[in-house]
Design a protein around this motif. Structure first.
Motif, PDB file in Angstrom:
ATOM      1  N   LEU A 129      56.897  58.552  94.119  1.00 15.00           N
ATOM      2  CA  LEU A 129      55.747  58.490  93.219  1.00 15.00           C
ATOM      3  C   LEU A 129      55.716  59.695  92.287  1.00 15.00           C
ATOM      4  O   LEU A 129      55.405  59.559  91.094  1.00 15.00           O
ATOM      5  CB  LEU A 129      54.450  58.414  94.027  1.00 15.00           C
ATOM      6  CG  LEU A 129      54.133  57.069  94.669  1.00 15.00           C
ATOM      7  CD1 LEU A 129      52.899  57.192  95.548  1.00 15.00           C
ATOM      8  CD2 LEU A 129      53.915  56.004  93.614  1.00 15.00           C
ATOM      9  N   THR A 182      49.465  54.428  90.796  1.00 12.80           N
ATOM     10  CA  THR A 182      49.425  53.412  91.843  1.00 12.80           C
ATOM     11  C   THR A 182      48.191  52.530  91.708  1.00 12.80           C
ATOM     12  O   THR A 182      48.265  51.311  91.900  1.00 12.80           O
ATOM     13  CB  THR A 182      49.450  54.059  93.240  1.00 12.80           C
ATOM     14  OG1 THR A 182      48.378  54.997  93.363  1.00 12.80           O
ATOM     15  CG2 THR A 182      50.760  54.764  93.486  1.00 12.80           C
ATOM     16  N   GLN A 232      48.370  48.474  90.772  1.00 19.25           N
ATOM     17  CA  GLN A 232      47.735  47.494  91.644  1.00 19.25           C
ATOM     18  C   GLN A 232      46.750  46.640  90.858  1.00 19.25           C
ATOM     19  O   GLN A 232      46.682  45.411  91.031  1.00 19.25           O
ATOM     20  CB  GLN A 232      47.022  48.207  92.792  1.00 19.25           C
ATOM     21  CG  GLN A 232      46.255  47.289  93.739  1.00 19.25           C
ATOM     22  CD  GLN A 232      47.154  46.521  94.678  1.00 19.25           C
ATOM     23  OE1 GLN A 232      48.029  47.099  95.309  1.00 19.25           O
ATOM     24  NE2 GLN A 232      46.942  45.216  94.788  1.00 19.25           N
ATOM     25  N   PRO A 263      51.185  46.165  95.121  1.00 23.63           N
ATOM     26  CA  PRO A 263      51.505  47.599  95.079  1.00 23.63           C
ATOM     27  C   PRO A 263      52.813  47.862  94.341  1.00 23.63           C
ATOM     28  O   PRO A 263      53.721  47.022  94.324  1.00 23.63           O
ATOM     29  CB  PRO A 263      51.626  47.983  96.558  1.00 23.63           C
ATOM     30  CG  PRO A 263      50.938  46.893  97.308  1.00 23.63           C
ATOM     31  CD  PRO A 263      51.105  45.653  96.505  1.00 23.63           C
ATOM     32  N   TYR A 282      55.300  49.791  95.091  1.00 21.80           N
ATOM     33  CA  TYR A 282      56.505  49.797  95.934  1.00 21.80           C
ATOM     34  C   TYR A 282      56.982  48.379  96.202  1.00 21.80           C
ATOM     35  O   TYR A 282      58.192  48.114  96.254  1.00 21.80           O
ATOM     36  CB  TYR A 282      56.243  50.527  97.253  1.00 21.80           C
ATOM     37  CG  TYR A 282      55.458  49.739  98.278  1.00 21.80           C
ATOM     38  CD1 TYR A 282      56.099  48.880  99.170  1.00 21.80           C
ATOM     39  CD2 TYR A 282      54.074  49.823  98.341  1.00 21.80           C
ATOM     40  CE1 TYR A 282      55.381  48.145 100.100  1.00 21.80           C
ATOM     41  CE2 TYR A 282      53.352  49.092  99.260  1.00 21.80           C
ATOM     42  CZ  TYR A 282      54.005  48.258 100.135  1.00 21.80           C
ATOM     43  OH  TYR A 282      53.283  47.518 101.043  1.00 21.80           O
TER      44      TYR A 282
END
Length: 278
Positions: A191, A206, A210, A216, A218
């Motif tokens: 991140l 993040t 989202q 998310p 990732y």
């Protein structure tokens, strides 16, 4: 060498399928183009941007792009290496039957309201199976038509209806993250590294990702890497090397993630693809 290479994979009264490869050498917006028939485009390799007026969509393996007949658009290629997409054109009566009313514009000629839809791992697997089987000519037209219609149903269904939240600035920020991830797909990003490249805090990125994508960051990145595995796994001579190239810590990590996403191991998927492709 031509900028585009188009392979005709299927032509029936109901469905046509093309494999389109682009060298992607132009970083700036192209001249305006348009298509003569409404169709769906499934990028499976690389990344490009599609611009319709002031709006833009990232074309990557986590999305299907919706092209409306007669609607002007431009493309640009912020990532080197070119791109490839599977292009499906469905007869208008069938497409009108398959498409939910909420996705269509209120006019006589069939046209979509949105530029792009997210697709889930099952749809990604259908894209790969359809392409592999048609390229190697070991699938009957009726089966190919059925597989294509299943892919369209899955794409236009409720799994793909997330409407990105946030304002234009936040969406553009998220698009920059997508471009960064695609620029080095096998890199094990942190991140902090992403935030340093893009600007802003890791927490804000993040949260923004989202909100806009509904998944998310990732997981989005993982799906891109696994989609690249779908592209390569049928002909990969060494699964461990493939796992390493895609940034997985080990073959077992790769196999577990692949199976969780697609319901079968990489080896089992390769056997299916090879059975389809001879």
């Amino acid at each position: 060498m031509a900028e585009f290479e188009v392979s005709r994979l299927l032509d029936t009264a109901s469905v046509s399928v093309r494999n389109v490869r682009c060298r992607g050498e132009c970083r700036h917006r192209s001249a305006e183009e348009c298509v003569s028939a409404t169709h769906l485009v499934f990028p499976y390799r690389g990344l490009y941007l599609r611009h319709v007026g002031s709006d833009q969509s990232v074309a990557d393996a986590n999305h299907a792009l919706l092209f409306n007949a007669g609607e002007g658009y431009q493309v640009s290629h912020p990532v080197s290496g070119g791109d490839a997409s599977l292009v499906l054109a469905i007869s208008q009566p069938l497409l009108r039957e398959l498409a939910p009313a909420g996705l269509l514009q209120a006019r006589d000629e069939l046209a979509f309201r949105r530029q792009a839809l997210q697709i889930d791992p099952r749809a990604q697997a259908l894209v790969a199976l359809l392409r592999h089987s048609l390229e190697h000519r070991h699938i009957e037209p009726l089966e190919a038509e059925s597989l294509a219609l299943t892919l369209v149903c899955r794409t236009l269904g409720p799994r793909s209806t997330h409407d990105g939240g946030g304002g234009p600035a936040r969406r553009r920020l998220v698009d920059r993250v997508k471009v960064l991830l695609a620029s080095d797909l096998g890199r094990r990003w942190s991140l902090d590294e992403i935030a340093a490249e893009i600007g802003g805090s890791a927490v804000y990125l993040t949260q923004a990702f989202q909100q806009v994508e509904g998944v998310p960051l990732y997981r989005y990145h993982l799906r891109l890497r696994l989609a690249r595995a779908l592209d390569l796994v049928a002909d990969a001579p060494d699964m461990s090397a493939l796992a390493q190239d895609l940034g997985f810590s080990s073959h077992s990590h790769f196999a577990a993630a692949f199976k969780q996403a697609y319901g079968r191991s990489p080896s089992a998927f390769r056997q299916t693809a090879r059975a389809k492709s001879g």
